[in-house]
Design an enzyme around this catalytic site. Structure first.
Site, PDB file in Angstrom:
ATOM      1  N   GLU A 104      10.093 -35.333 -40.173  1.00 28.42           N
ATOM      2  CA  GLU A 104       9.717 -36.260 -39.101  1.00 28.42           C
ATOM      3  C   GLU A 104       8.398 -36.977 -39.381  1.00 28.42           C
ATOM      4  OE1 GLU A 104      10.987 -33.280 -38.728  1.00 28.42           O
ATOM      5  OE2 GLU A 104      12.783 -33.585 -37.513  1.00 28.42           O
ATOM      6  N   HIS A 143      15.698 -26.797 -27.893  1.00 33.63           N
ATOM      7  CA  HIS A 143      16.645 -27.927 -27.856  1.00 33.63           C
ATOM      8  C   HIS A 143      16.763 -28.441 -26.424  1.00 33.63           C
ATOM      9  CE1 HIS A 143      17.904 -26.254 -31.742  1.00 33.63           C
ATOM     10  NE2 HIS A 143      18.465 -27.418 -31.988  1.00 33.63           N
TER      11      HIS A 143
END
Ligand SMILES: Cc1ncc(C[n+]2csc(CCOP(=O)(O)OP(=O)(O)O)c2C)c(N)n1
Length: 664
Positions: free
Chosen positions: A404, A471
């Site tokens: 990322e 998540h």
């Protein structure tokens, strides 16, 4: 003329004139530094990171490249700046924090970029530079411009994850970047053997599947010829190169920190390899430099330094103007204020509306590049980009390695080259791995040096899918608290498409939240044509008189369901964008209802509701008949088991909260 001469030079085909130019180029940063060290002792400048002894690397690199090839230097690379003929007065103003520098006094030393000079300066965190270089190189490659980008790192900075991520991305995408590692033996006080275990940086080349070469970083001509040769090759055949330049830091990390931890014998040995003195004595030896010529060259540089300093010292310190400081956090952009008819179009799910918006923005902006894990042929884990590769090609719809930070850095690099980028976080939770690039690079670069980050980071967010702590998070508050970002959080397909399109129109960095539960569970009418929805305009979902619920995202649907169930005359406001958020609509509603509940899915402490409640209490106190009520999730991590998750979320507590608010 100095006598030491331990470095062997090979001029190859360089003419006498070119050799003298190289001499001038290496002498200038040395003379500036010597002057700075005097000014430092006189307390006339505040901080100095010396590059004395390392000049051959900067100078060799900058002189070997084309003037319009980007260089991303670090804190000891003065020679890059002087090599690009930056006016010394402006450079000195930058160091003194004057408005006439490159950052209007907002950032220090070499922390600035200048597109005019094709230089992108560092942020303090060192490693993020490398991802930005990848982005610039990607833009060159996509535009078939045959340019090389050079980025610097120290041996210390190369321990950061960004080093690995960025080289890996460059290797996988075959980007024309030269990664220069200035191996000067120390990272602050930490010697190389406490920094890494390997013998040499070039051993890493094969590990990444790329070329790697080592040069004597004190030999100006070796650096120059090596870069010339590789740059010519890489321009034609784009790929990364890892170049290790062996050198030594002859002074402290910065001038105040001393050098006690460095054994004296190292200074003695490296003094003999001084890059400026060696080059100079060789030029004398081969008869190109004479005492007279040297004197003249020194006099010209000295004069330039003195004039520059005079001008810089004459400028007063900046006078703060609050409006200007605030305004410069963002690139000015005047958005279309119109909104299409909500009741036109076809019924679509949130995911389809987002896909449609993204498709239309891709058609509208041929310079827009999408990047993310598994977004290409696979279509992304939520299938938002399903079919995009067939339509737009793999150059513009890019699978990324799992990294990322490098990819967000790459997105800034694309912006620097005038392109637009979207980064899809596979899950909003994983943004932590790109956090530094977002909050320090994307968010601050316009304020620092007027470079916008034309980037949209898409964030599949939220709980309710029994996916556990990593998540399911709502992390919009992290970005809400970071000046320089815009934060968007649609609750309906209609808004999602319009706001996403607006995010791509707006040249500033936008963090765009998409609730995973809502992707396929929420539908609304969505016009088929391209449209935008302005930022900072809340929507009154339902009018009412007894109280106001201010919310966004899933909170909108919870509030509607609860108010309908209870049959109460309550107004519901969907913020739609969190930065900026619509104070006008909230204020008008509270003046009418006199009671307010701020509701969100995120955990309660330090959530966005805290800010909104504080603002309401301060500005609208006299209109309130009850304290501002707040409701969010429990201050815990998000539990996996559905029963626990249900208890974590605030949805079961809304009725009680509304009743208490009305009863107060
Ligand atoms: C992320 C981060 N950690 C720590 C620092 C503090 N710091 C600034 S420079 C530096 C040493 C860097 O060493 P190296 O990359 O070898 O470059 P050099 O200073 O030797 O040129 C450190 C630890 C920082 N700026 N950023």
């Amino acid at each position: 003329m100095t006598e030491i001469h331990t470095i062997k030079f090979d001029r190859k085909k360089l003419t006498d004139v070119e050799l003298i130019q190289l001499y001038e180029a290496i002498l200038k940063p040395r003379m500036i530094e010597e002057k700075m060290l005097i000014l430092l002792r006189q307390n006339r400048i505040s901080k100095w990171f010396s590059g004395i002894g390392q000049e051959a690397i900067s100078v060799g690199v900058v002189q070997a490249l084309e003037k319009d090839e980007y260089i991303l230097p670090m804190h000891r690379n003065l020679g890059i700046f002087t090599g690009r003929d930056i006016a010394l007065s402006q450079l000195f103003k930058q160091w003194e924090g004057k408005k006439g520098g490159f950052t209007k006094g907002r950032d220090r030393s070499f922390h600035f970029g200048s597109n005019e000079h094709h230089i992108v300066g560092m942020i303090s965190h060192l490693g993020p530079q490398m991802g930005v270089a990848d982005g610039i190189a990607l833009a060159h490659k996509l535009k078939k411009e045959k340019k090389v980008t050079v980025v610097f790192t120290g041996d210390g900075g190369s321990s950061e994850g960004d080093f690995h991520e960025s080289i890996n991305v460059a290797a996988v995408w075959q980007l024309p970047v030269i990664f220069v590692v200035e191996n000067n033996g120390y990272g602050l006080s930490t010697p190389s053997d406490e920094q890494f275990r390997f013998k040499s940086f070039i051993d890493k080349g094969p590990g990444y599947g790329i070329d790697a070469v080592k040069v004597d970083g004190n030999n100006l001509l070796e650096v120059y010829h090596t870069i010339k040769k590789w740059a010519a090759d890489i321009r034609e055949n784009p790929r990364p190169l890892l170049l290790e330049a062996i050198t030594f830091r002859m002074r402290g990390h910065e001038e105040a920190s001393g050098t006690k931890y460095v054994p004296q014998h190292l200074f003695d040995e490296w003094k003999k390899k001084d890059p400026v003195e060696n080059f100079e004595s060789w030029l004398f030896e081969i008869g190109i430099l004479t005492d007279d010529k040297q004197k003249k060259i020194r006099a010209v540089i000295k004069n330039e330094i003195e004039i520059g300093l005079e001008e810089a010292f004459a400028e007063p310190m900046p006078v703060p103007v609050e409006e200007e400081e605030m305004a410069d956090m963002y690139m000015p952009y005047s958005q279309d204020q119109s909104e299409p008819d909500r009741n036109s179009g076809e019924e679509k799910r949130l995911v389809d509306a987002i896909r449609e918006g993204l498709t239309q923005s891709m058609e509208r902006h041929p310079n827009l590049v999408l990047m993310g894990q598994d977004i290409a042929d696979y279509g992304g884990v939520f299938k938002v980009t399903d079919g995009f590769v067939a339509r737009f090609g793999k150059d513009r719809v890019r699978n990324t390695p799992l990294c990322e930070s490098a990819i967000v850095g790459t997105s800034l690099g694309l912006s620097i080259k005038g392109m637009k980028a979207m980064v899809e976080m596979q899950f909003a939770d994983f943004v932590t791995c790109g956090f530094n690039q977002i909050v320090n690079n994307l968010a601050k670069s316009h304020y620092r040096w007027a470079q916008n980050a034309d980037v949209v980071v898409r964030m599949p967010t939220g709980a309710g899918v029994a996916a556990g702590p990593f998540h399911s998070q709502s992390n919009e508050a992290w970005f809400f608290h970071t000046p320089g970002l815009k934060v968007v959080y649609p609750a309906t397909p209609f808004d999602a498409k319009g706001l996403l399109n607006m995010s791509f129109e707006d040249p500033n960095p936008v963090i765009f939240f998409e609730h995973k539960v809502m992707y396929r569970s929420v539908s609304s009418k969505v016009p088929t044509e391209f449209y935008t929805i302005p930022f900072g305009k809340a929507r009154i979902v339902k009018e009412g008189k007894r109280a106001t619920i201010v919310t966004y995202g899933q909170g909108v649907h919870w509030a509607v369901a609860e108010v309908e169930k209870l049959g109460l005359d309550i107004e519901i406001i969907d913020l739609r964008t969190l930065i900026p958020y619509d104070q006008e609509t909230i204020a008008a509603s509270i003046k009418k209802t006199n009671r307010v509940l701020v509701l969100h899915e995120d955990t309660i402490t330090g959530g966005i509701g805290a800010e909104i409640a504080a603002w309401i209490s301060e500005d609208l106190f006299r209109y309130l008949d009850a304290p501002v009520a707040r409701l969010g999730s429990l201050d815990t991590a998000i539990p996996f088991a559905a029963t626990l998750e249900k208890e974590f979320l605030p949805v079961g507590k809304i009725e009680e909260k509304i009743k208490a608010l009305l009863a107060f």
